[in-house]
Design an enzyme around this catalytic site. Structure first.
Site, PDB file in Angstrom:
ATOM      1  N   CYS A 271       0.831  -1.280  -0.087  1.00  0.00           N
ATOM      2  CA  CYS A 271      -0.112   0.031   0.193  1.00  0.00           C
ATOM      3  C   CYS A 271       0.717   1.259  -0.199  1.00  0.00           C
ATOM      4  CB  CYS A 271      -0.991  -0.276   1.185  1.00  0.00           C
ATOM      5  SG  CYS A 271      -1.879   1.420   1.291  1.00  0.00           S
TER       6      CYS A 271
ATOM      7  N   CYS B 150      -0.425   3.852   2.212  1.00  0.00           N
ATOM      8  CA  CYS B 150      -0.217   4.020   3.648  1.00  0.00           C
ATOM      9  C   CYS B 150       1.213   4.362   3.889  1.00  0.00           C
ATOM     10  CB  CYS B 150      -0.674   2.541   4.081  1.00  0.00           C
ATOM     11  SG  CYS B 150      -2.217   1.727   3.277  1.00  0.00           S
ATOM     12  N   ASP B 151       2.264   3.592   3.276  1.00  0.00           N
ATOM     13  CA  ASP B 151       3.445   3.613   3.821  1.00  0.00           C
ATOM     14  C   ASP B 151       4.653   4.286   2.894  1.00  0.00           C
ATOM     15  OD1 ASP B 151       2.693   1.594   5.682  1.00  0.00           O
ATOM     16  OD2 ASP B 151       2.913  -0.067   4.239  1.00  0.00           O
TER      17      ASP B 151
END
Ligand code: NDP
Length: 314
Positions: free
Chosen positions: A135, A138-139
């Site tokens: 992701c 997200c990261d």
């Protein structure tokens, strides 16, 4: 066990919320289980440019908040638990949540979507979460000035690669063929970006890194060229998977018919599953289109199918 519900919707992406909007508006007592990822996959994407009605684009999380608000406006209730077991052998159907609670419903709409596929190459177990991710939104933030690789040749891979150029010093897309599956516009956008380069005909063989007790860090990857069999090693700080999805159907398989890839089979153009009173919509039953717009459309169909079915049962 709580009071029997008229309609339970499992999953809170565009399909689940659209079903909730239509069911709520049809005056059906509707409960939506939002699950592990409230708002679904769109909460992990960046800008959505192709959902009709948003000519300037909209951020995924913002759009899902608007869906939720609209569903609640028509009376649908959200429960922030995950359904992890069902018993569809008799109606009312039984559902069990991760909060150790049991629920029952006259009709159920499954809108559990799909989850990013992972690549279990050598070293995966050691470096998942320590350099390997599925992701970018997200990261990505954790990979400032990093050397990043993205695996896959579809739209997800292109989108992730472009997004990750905001953080990394370089982003390399690794694809197993010499042709992309992604749409032309996305490939062109990626190719135009000076930070992005490509390794075609290549597969990931191994994740390599440093391990010292609980501290782990990915430092390199091994790639194999599938045409020449040549193995090469490359310094790497981060690897992101963009290799498609698997449907979230494990808990339903005992009762509901699925195809060889685990997608729920729906009858003809309807959202009826093999169990009368249980309906499916969105990515959990669609491996062809998999768009927020098509998911929302099938969520609408599921609510109408459920409403008619409940009406027929009196
Ligand atoms: P896709 O199934 O379209 O693409 C998956 C890619 O991963 C393919 O290139 C595939 O290779 C590759 N792949 C699959 N398994 C492996 C493996 N084990 N090892 C190496 N490579 C692998 O999935 P996406 O998630 O990219 O897209 C899903 C849907 O969502 C599509 O309809 C897409 O258009 C849509 N989407 C749209 C976006 C947008 O419009 N902004 C953004 C993201 C997704 P191969 O080609 O060889 O099969």
């Amino acid at each position: 066990m709580g009071k029997n519900q008229k309609l339970i919707i499992i999953g809170s992406g565009p399909a689940g919320f659209t079903a909730a909007i239509y069911a709520g508006r049809a005056n059906i007592d509707t409960t939506i289980f939002e699950g592990m990822q409230p708002g679904g996959q769109l909460t992990t994407t960046t800008e959505i440019e192709n959902f009709p009605g948003f000519p300037d684009g909209i951020q995924g999380p913002e759009m899902m908040e608007m869906f939720r608000k609209q569903a609640h406006k028509f009376g649908a209730k959200s429960i922030f638990e995950s359904i992890n077991k069902v018993d569809f052998s008799n109606c009312p159907f039984k559902l069990f949540s991760d909060a150790n609670k049991e629920y029952s419903a006259d009709a159920v709409i499954i809108a559990t979507g799909a989850t990013a596929r992972k690549l279990y190459a050598k070293g995966y177990e050691d470096f998942w979460g320590f350099g390997i991710s599925a992701c970018a939104t997200c990261d990505g933030f954790f990979y400032k000035d990093a050397k990043i690789f993205v695996i896959g040749g579809g739209d997800t891979a292109m989108e992730e690669a472009i997004y990750l150029t905001h953080f990394g010093k370089s982003v390399t897309v690794i694809h197993r063929r010499d042709e992309f599956r992604a749409s032309k516009i996305m490939v062109e956008r990626a190719k135009k970006n000076p930070k992005i380069s490509f390794f075609m005909d290549s597969v990931l063989e191994e994740f390599i890194g440093e391990k010292s007790g609980p501290i782990r860090k990915l430092t390199a990857i091994k790639l194999k060229n599938v045409k020449t069999d040549e193995i090469t090693e490359h310094q790497a700080d981060g690897v992101f998977f963009g290799i498609g999805h698997v449907p979230n159907t494990e808990i339903f398989k005992e009762f509901i018919e699925t195809d060889e890839n685990g997608y729920i089979i729906t009858k003809g153009k309807s959202t009826h599953t093999s169990v009368p009173g249980v309906f499916a919509c969105g990515d959990v039953q669609d491996f062809t289109y998999r768009q927020a717009t098509t998911a929302a459309g099938s969520g609408c169909s599921a609510a109408i199918d459920a409403e008619r079915w409940l009406g027929e049962q009196g």
